[in-house]
Design a protein around this motif. Structure first.
Motif, short mmCIF file in Angstrom:
data_model
loop_
_atom_site.label_atom_id
_atom_site.label_comp_id
_atom_site.label_asym_id
_atom_site.label_seq_id
_atom_site.Cartn_x
_atom_site.Cartn_y
_atom_site.Cartn_z
N ALA A 1 107.78 15.78 -1.96
CA ALA A 1 106.89 16.72 -2.64
C ALA A 1 106.44 16.10 -3.96
N SER A 2 105.15 16.15 -4.21
CA SER A 2 104.63 15.60 -5.46
C SER A 2 103.32 16.30 -5.80
N HIS A 3 102.77 15.95 -6.92
CA HIS A 3 101.45 16.43 -7.33
C HIS A 3 100.89 15.44 -8.34
N GLN A 4 99.61 15.55 -8.61
CA GLN A 4 98.98 14.64 -9.56
C GLN A 4 99.32 15.08 -10.98
N VAL A 5 99.85 14.16 -11.76
CA VAL A 5 100.21 14.45 -13.15
C VAL A 5 99.27 13.67 -14.05
N TYR A 6 98.56 14.39 -14.91
CA TYR A 6 97.66 13.75 -15.86
C TYR A 6 98.08 13.99 -17.30
N TYR A 7 99.00 14.92 -17.52
CA TYR A 7 99.50 15.20 -18.86
C TYR A 7 100.88 15.83 -18.73
N CYS A 8 101.68 15.69 -19.80
CA CYS A 8 103.08 16.12 -19.72
C CYS A 8 103.26 17.63 -19.81
N GLN A 9 102.59 18.26 -20.74
CA GLN A 9 102.79 19.69 -20.96
C GLN A 9 101.51 20.45 -20.64
N SER A 10 101.66 21.70 -20.17
CA SER A 10 100.49 22.48 -19.79
C SER A 10 99.56 22.72 -20.97
N LYS A 11 100.09 22.71 -22.20
CA LYS A 11 99.22 22.92 -23.37
C LYS A 11 98.24 21.76 -23.57
N GLU A 12 98.49 20.62 -22.92
CA GLU A 12 97.59 19.48 -23.02
C GLU A 12 96.43 19.56 -22.03
N ARG A 13 96.35 20.66 -21.31
CA ARG A 13 95.29 20.87 -20.32
C ARG A 13 93.89 20.75 -20.94
N LEU A 14 93.76 21.17 -22.19
CA LEU A 14 92.48 21.11 -22.88
C LEU A 14 91.90 19.70 -22.85
N LEU A 15 92.75 18.71 -22.99
CA LEU A 15 92.28 17.32 -22.94
C LEU A 15 91.65 17.00 -21.59
N LYS A 16 92.29 17.47 -20.52
CA LYS A 16 91.74 17.25 -19.17
C LYS A 16 90.40 17.97 -19.01
N GLU A 17 90.30 19.19 -19.54
CA GLU A 17 89.05 19.94 -19.46
C GLU A 17 87.92 19.21 -20.18
N ILE A 18 88.23 18.60 -21.30
CA ILE A 18 87.22 17.83 -22.04
C ILE A 18 86.76 16.64 -21.21
N ILE A 19 87.69 15.97 -20.57
CA ILE A 19 87.34 14.82 -19.72
C ILE A 19 86.45 15.26 -18.57
N VAL A 20 86.79 16.39 -17.94
CA VAL A 20 86.01 16.89 -16.80
C VAL A 20 84.62 17.31 -17.25
N ALA A 21 84.50 17.91 -18.43
CA ALA A 21 83.22 18.44 -18.90
C ALA A 21 82.25 17.35 -19.35
N ASN A 22 82.75 16.23 -19.78
CA ASN A 22 81.88 15.18 -20.31
C ASN A 22 81.23 14.36 -19.21
N GLU A 23 80.04 13.88 -19.53
CA GLU A 23 79.33 13.02 -18.61
C GLU A 23 79.91 11.61 -18.71
N GLY A 24 80.13 11.01 -17.56
CA GLY A 24 80.72 9.68 -17.53
C GLY A 24 79.67 8.59 -17.62
#
Length: 144
Positions: A18-41
């Protein structure tokens, strides 16, 4: 689909983990992932989760993004409850990872030391970062 895959590997006596994709350690760091998703690459490309996050009928555009923090033990168990099989869940989370570790044995990674001279980083900063992640992992999973 996941259930079918797990049942198939069970029948074939292949240990699934059992596993899942980990992009950050704590759930409070989710905002960083949202910023990455929202920005144009680069070249106008978008993150693969961008369309999922920006569908018009969603009040909170990012509330439907999958959680990608390091799950605590209870969260990991809850994440797999859809299997409706306590023994299978225990195998996926506890037993089978250990089976794989035992088959692989000791892994020795030989890597040249990283050079942080361009960034002014020091060995102390590197050790502080390793210590912080080690302590956080111990808080979540305990000493094993």
């Amino acid at each position: 689909m996941t259930k079918k895959i797990i049942r198939t590997v069970e029948e074939l006596k292949i240990p699934a983990v059992a596993s899942h994709q980990v992009y950050y350690c704590q759930s409070k760091e989710r905002l960083l992932k949202e910023i990455i998703v929202a920005n144009e690459g680069m070249n106008g490309s978008r993150h693969y989760l961008y369309n999922q996050a920006t569908l018009d009928d969603k009040e909170d555009r990012f509330s439907h993004l999958p959680p990608q923090h390091l799950l605590a033990l209870e969260e990991m168990i809850n994440h797999w409850l859809f299997l409706n099989d306590k023994q299978l869940i225990e195998n996926l989370i506890f037993k089978y990872p250990q089976v794989i570790v035992n088959k692989v044995g000791k892994v020795n990674i030989k890597q040249p030391p990283l050079n942080y001279s361009a960034t002014g980083s020091s060995r102390k900063e590197e050790n502080d970062l390793i210590l912080a992640y080690t302590q956080r992992a111990q808080e979540i999973f305990g000493n094993h």
